[in-house]
Design a protein around this motif. Structure first.
Motif, PDB file in Angstrom:
ATOM      1  N   GLU A  54      49.613 -42.611 -14.088  1.00 37.62           N
ATOM      2  CA  GLU A  54      50.293 -43.454 -15.055  1.00 37.62           C
ATOM      3  C   GLU A  54      49.432 -44.638 -15.458  1.00 37.62           C
ATOM      4  N   LEU A  55      48.724 -45.169 -14.491  1.00 37.52           N
ATOM      5  CA  LEU A  55      47.838 -46.285 -14.792  1.00 37.52           C
ATOM      6  C   LEU A  55      46.724 -45.838 -15.734  1.00 37.52           C
ATOM      7  N   ARG A  56      46.207 -44.660 -15.441  1.00 36.63           N
ATOM      8  CA  ARG A  56      45.127 -44.114 -16.281  1.00 36.63           C
ATOM      9  C   ARG A  56      45.628 -43.891 -17.706  1.00 36.63           C
ATOM     10  N   LEU A  57      46.824 -43.304 -17.819  1.00 34.06           N
ATOM     11  CA  LEU A  57      47.376 -43.050 -19.150  1.00 34.06           C
ATOM     12  C   LEU A  57      47.597 -44.361 -19.896  1.00 34.06           C
ATOM     13  N   LEU A  58      48.140 -45.340 -19.203  1.00 30.18           N
ATOM     14  CA  LEU A  58      48.389 -46.640 -19.834  1.00 30.18           C
ATOM     15  C   LEU A  58      47.086 -47.242 -20.354  1.00 30.18           C
ATOM     16  N   LYS A  59      46.071 -47.217 -19.503  1.00 32.92           N
ATOM     17  CA  LYS A  59      44.784 -47.799 -19.895  1.00 32.92           C
ATOM     18  C   LYS A  59      44.206 -47.059 -21.086  1.00 32.92           C
ATOM     19  N   ASN A  60      44.280 -45.746 -21.022  1.00 34.10           N
ATOM     20  CA  ASN A  60      43.712 -44.958 -22.111  1.00 34.10           C
ATOM     21  C   ASN A  60      44.487 -45.150 -23.412  1.00 34.10           C
ATOM     22  N   ARG A  61      45.794 -45.307 -23.292  1.00 31.48           N
ATOM     23  CA  ARG A  61      46.631 -45.552 -24.463  1.00 31.48           C
ATOM     24  C   ARG A  61      46.142 -46.819 -25.162  1.00 31.48           C
ATOM     25  N   GLU A  62      45.961 -47.851 -24.377  1.00 33.50           N
ATOM     26  CA  GLU A  62      45.514 -49.125 -24.941  1.00 33.50           C
ATOM     27  C   GLU A  62      44.091 -49.023 -25.476  1.00 33.50           C
ATOM     28  N   ALA A  63      43.262 -48.291 -24.765  1.00 33.76           N
ATOM     29  CA  ALA A  63      41.877 -48.106 -25.217  1.00 33.76           C
ATOM     30  C   ALA A  63      41.842 -47.380 -26.556  1.00 33.76           C
ATOM     31  N   ALA A  64      42.700 -46.385 -26.704  1.00 41.20           N
ATOM     32  CA  ALA A  64      42.746 -45.617 -27.950  1.00 41.20           C
ATOM     33  C   ALA A  64      43.180 -46.503 -29.110  1.00 41.20           C
ATOM     34  N   ARG A  65      44.183 -47.338 -28.863  1.00 42.56           N
ATOM     35  CA  ARG A  65      44.638 -48.270 -29.900  1.00 42.56           C
ATOM     36  C   ARG A  65      43.485 -49.169 -30.338  1.00 42.56           C
ATOM     37  N   GLU A  66      42.790 -49.720 -29.366  1.00 44.01           N
ATOM     38  CA  GLU A  66      41.681 -50.627 -29.660  1.00 44.01           C
ATOM     39  C   GLU A  66      40.568 -49.890 -30.399  1.00 44.01           C
ATOM     40  N   CYS A  67      40.305 -48.694 -29.963  1.00 48.28           N
ATOM     41  CA  CYS A  67      39.265 -47.888 -30.591  1.00 48.28           C
ATOM     42  C   CYS A  67      39.592 -47.663 -32.064  1.00 48.28           C
ATOM     43  N   ARG A  68      40.844 -47.333 -32.347  1.00 53.82           N
ATOM     44  CA  ARG A  68      41.248 -47.101 -33.742  1.00 53.82           C
ATOM     45  C   ARG A  68      41.165 -48.382 -34.558  1.00 53.82           C
ATOM     46  N   ARG A  69      41.545 -49.472 -33.928  1.00 47.13           N
ATOM     47  CA  ARG A  69      41.481 -50.747 -34.636  1.00 47.13           C
ATOM     48  C   ARG A  69      40.032 -51.044 -35.049  1.00 47.13           C
ATOM     49  N   LYS A  70      39.120 -50.866 -34.096  1.00 47.99           N
ATOM     50  CA  LYS A  70      37.709 -51.131 -34.367  1.00 47.99           C
ATOM     51  C   LYS A  70      37.174 -50.214 -35.465  1.00 47.99           C
ATOM     52  N   LYS A  71      37.578 -48.965 -35.396  1.00 44.34           N
ATOM     53  CA  LYS A  71      37.094 -47.995 -36.386  1.00 44.34           C
ATOM     54  C   LYS A  71      37.579 -48.370 -37.783  1.00 44.34           C
ATOM     55  N   LYS A  72      38.839 -48.771 -37.855  1.00 46.39           N
ATOM     56  CA  LYS A  72      39.413 -49.162 -39.141  1.00 46.39           C
ATOM     57  C   LYS A  72      38.650 -50.349 -39.721  1.00 46.39           C
ATOM     58  N   GLU A  73      38.361 -51.292 -38.848  1.00 43.89           N
ATOM     59  CA  GLU A  73      37.644 -52.485 -39.271  1.00 43.89           C
ATOM     60  C   GLU A  73      36.250 -52.107 -39.782  1.00 43.89           C
ATOM     61  N   TYR A  74      35.616 -51.219 -39.052  1.00 47.48           N
ATOM     62  CA  TYR A  74      34.283 -50.761 -39.427  1.00 47.48           C
ATOM     63  C   TYR A  74      34.300 -50.107 -40.807  1.00 47.48           C
ATOM     64  N   VAL A  75      35.282 -49.266 -41.030  1.00 50.34           N
ATOM     65  CA  VAL A  75      35.397 -48.584 -42.320  1.00 50.34           C
ATOM     66  C   VAL A  75      35.641 -49.598 -43.437  1.00 50.34           C
ATOM     67  N   LYS A  76      36.492 -50.577 -43.147  1.00 48.25           N
ATOM     68  CA  LYS A  76      36.775 -51.613 -44.144  1.00 48.25           C
ATOM     69  C   LYS A  76      35.483 -52.336 -44.513  1.00 48.25           C
ATOM     70  N   CYS A  77      34.703 -52.637 -43.496  1.00 47.81           N
ATOM     71  CA  CYS A  77      33.409 -53.296 -43.698  1.00 47.81           C
ATOM     72  C   CYS A  77      32.525 -52.476 -44.625  1.00 47.81           C
ATOM     73  N   LEU A  78      32.447 -51.197 -44.342  1.00 46.72           N
ATOM     74  CA  LEU A  78      31.612 -50.310 -45.157  1.00 46.72           C
ATOM     75  C   LEU A  78      32.106 -50.279 -46.601  1.00 46.72           C
ATOM     76  N   GLU A  79      33.415 -50.196 -46.756  1.00 46.98           N
ATOM     77  CA  GLU A  79      33.988 -50.138 -48.103  1.00 46.98           C
ATOM     78  C   GLU A  79      33.671 -51.430 -48.864  1.00 46.98           C
ATOM     79  N   ASN A  80      33.748 -52.509 -48.142  1.00 42.19           N
ATOM     80  CA  ASN A  80      33.432 -53.795 -48.761  1.00 42.19           C
ATOM     81  C   ASN A  80      31.973 -53.823 -49.224  1.00 42.19           C
TER      82      ASN A  80
END
Length: 108
Positions: A54-80
């Motif tokens: 459960e701890l692993r899943l929780l950590k990975n859940r949060e990591a995935a959210r952060e990963c997506r956030r970073k990716k979105k930001e990166y794409v926005k940067c590129l588009e800009n």
DNA sequence: ATAAACTTACGTCAATAACT
DNA sequence: AGTTATTGACGTAAGTTTAT
């Protein structure tokens, strides 16, 4: 097939979004006597495994959210950047046109 | 109004990169 | 070598758009 089971027995008929607990979990009501001298009864092992999972899943859940956030930001940067470069290009083309024009009229 | 197609965000798994 | 972090791929649910 994408929905392959993990280390806790592949249950293909179970939807991926359901939380699975390790199969080492004992049936309700079964109480094992703790092996004398150790704090590692099968129950404790199972509980520990569940807790770890459960701890692993929780950590990975949060990591995935952060990963997506970073990716979105990166794409926005590129588009800009694309927008900026497109503007620069447009400006340069206009400038070139103007200079060509000027040169033409001078030549007459 | 609604069924179908498309989009968005999420959780999980698995592979592997990075760290200790 | 064992552990933890990162990320691509997949399936699902909920929301939105489009065609009827």
């Amino acid at each position: 097939m994408a929905v392959t089971g993990d280390e806790t027995a592949a249950t293909g008929d179970m939807p991926a979004y359901q939380i699975r607990t390790p199969t080492t979990t004992l049936p309700q009501g079964v109480v094992m006597a703790a092996s004398p001298g150790t704090l590692h009864s099968p129950q404790q092992m199972a509980e520990e495994a569940t807790r770890k999972r459960e701890l692993r899943l929780l950590k990975n859940r949060e990591a995935a959210r952060e990963c997506r956030r970073k990716k979105k930001e990166y794409v926005k940067c590129l588009e800009n950047r694309v927008a900026v470069l497109e503007n620069q290009n447009k400006t340069l083309i206009e400038e070139l046109k103007a200079l060509k024009d000027l040169y033409c009229h001078k030549a007459e």
